[in-house]
Design an enzyme around this catalytic site. Sequence first.
Site, mmCIF file in Angstrom:
data_model
loop_
_atom_site.group_PDB
_atom_site.id
_atom_site.type_symbol
_atom_site.label_atom_id
_atom_site.label_comp_id
_atom_site.label_asym_id
_atom_site.label_seq_id
_atom_site.Cartn_x
_atom_site.Cartn_y
_atom_site.Cartn_z
ATOM 1 N N ASP A 1 6.673 6.289 -10.020
ATOM 2 C CA ASP A 1 6.626 6.386 -8.459
ATOM 3 C C ASP A 1 5.448 7.614 -8.175
ATOM 4 O O ASP A 1 5.187 8.337 -9.127
ATOM 5 C CB ASP A 1 7.933 6.962 -7.858
ATOM 6 C CG ASP A 1 8.838 6.044 -8.113
ATOM 7 O OD1 ASP A 1 9.275 5.313 -7.273
ATOM 8 O OD2 ASP A 1 9.807 6.302 -9.261
ATOM 9 N N TYR B 1 4.610 11.140 -6.938
ATOM 10 C CA TYR B 1 4.925 12.694 -6.830
ATOM 11 C C TYR B 1 5.400 12.754 -5.269
ATOM 12 O O TYR B 1 4.710 12.493 -4.376
ATOM 13 C CB TYR B 1 4.047 13.714 -6.999
ATOM 14 C CG TYR B 1 3.291 13.550 -8.578
ATOM 15 C CD1 TYR B 1 4.376 13.831 -9.640
ATOM 16 C CD2 TYR B 1 1.995 13.494 -8.841
ATOM 17 C CE1 TYR B 1 3.898 14.138 -10.830
ATOM 18 C CE2 TYR B 1 1.627 13.739 -10.092
ATOM 19 C CZ TYR B 1 2.314 13.883 -11.024
ATOM 20 O OH TYR B 1 2.126 13.852 -12.382
ATOM 21 N N PHE C 1 0.344 9.830 -12.277
ATOM 22 C CA PHE C 1 0.210 11.010 -12.784
ATOM 23 C C PHE C 1 -0.745 12.348 -12.356
ATOM 24 O O PHE C 1 -0.862 13.257 -13.098
ATOM 25 C CB PHE C 1 -0.121 10.921 -14.634
ATOM 26 C CG PHE C 1 1.063 10.177 -15.083
ATOM 27 C CD1 PHE C 1 2.362 10.750 -15.574
ATOM 28 C CD2 PHE C 1 1.096 8.980 -15.514
ATOM 29 C CE1 PHE C 1 3.300 9.959 -16.141
ATOM 30 C CE2 PHE C 1 1.969 7.999 -16.189
ATOM 31 C CZ PHE C 1 3.216 8.645 -16.407
ATOM 32 N N HIS D 1 8.465 8.791 -22.506
ATOM 33 C CA HIS D 1 7.750 9.482 -21.469
ATOM 34 C C HIS D 1 7.326 11.037 -21.714
ATOM 35 O O HIS D 1 7.793 11.617 -22.422
ATOM 36 C CB HIS D 1 8.694 9.522 -20.373
ATOM 37 C CG HIS D 1 8.005 9.620 -18.811
ATOM 38 N ND1 HIS D 1 7.849 10.882 -18.379
ATOM 39 C CD2 HIS D 1 7.481 8.606 -17.985
ATOM 40 C CE1 HIS D 1 7.189 10.744 -17.310
ATOM 41 N NE2 HIS D 1 7.080 9.509 -17.070
#
Length: 221
Positions: free
Chosen positions: A62, A64, A75, A184
């Site tokens: 998703d 931020y 990212f 992750h």
Amino acid sequence: MIGNDWDEKLKVIWESNGFQSFFQMIKNIYKEKEIYPPKDLIFEALKSTSFKNTKVVILGQDPYHGEKEANGLSFSVNKDIKIPPSLRNIYLELSNDLNIPIPNHGDLSSWAKEGVLLLNSVLTVEKDKAASHRNKGWELFTDYVIKVLNEKEEPIVFILWGNYARSKKIFINNKKHLIIESTHPSPFSANNGFFGSRPFSKTNNFLKKNNLQEINWEIRF
């Protein structure tokens, strides 16, 4: 919609009644609530990295959801925004892997220009409400993007961090491509397999082996 070769590749989606209805709903939500990224950056990943130029895919989940953080690239944040914890861990692994200096900002647009498609599975989010736009329809769109990339003749590296990204492996069955997966980079899981996974050198080794230009992973200051 995009302004490059993705328009033709995704034409069947753009012209479908289902997507038109869904996207109108998204545009209406922008009028009612504070949504990220800014509306003109929703498709920034595809605008920044054409289908032809895509050599690597880094799949996020998703955008931020903090104020002004999301910029349309997975990212990534703008230069004036504090580097998020997951991205800081990505930089640590990058430094350990390729001995690249840790950047002082979180803007990954230079990677996008190198051929790294920074694609989130969900492309919008409501302010301060993580995962608020999951299961509304974006996944159908981005899964299709992955399927289109899977059919590409030139080899691609798919970097899948975390269980959610790894769940997309079902769409990547072309043996020409390479899948690099690990936990992750989040502080909650980075020590359980992300650190030491060396995704950046593995990517460049694969590209070099296939006579493709390696990625310059160094972030421009």
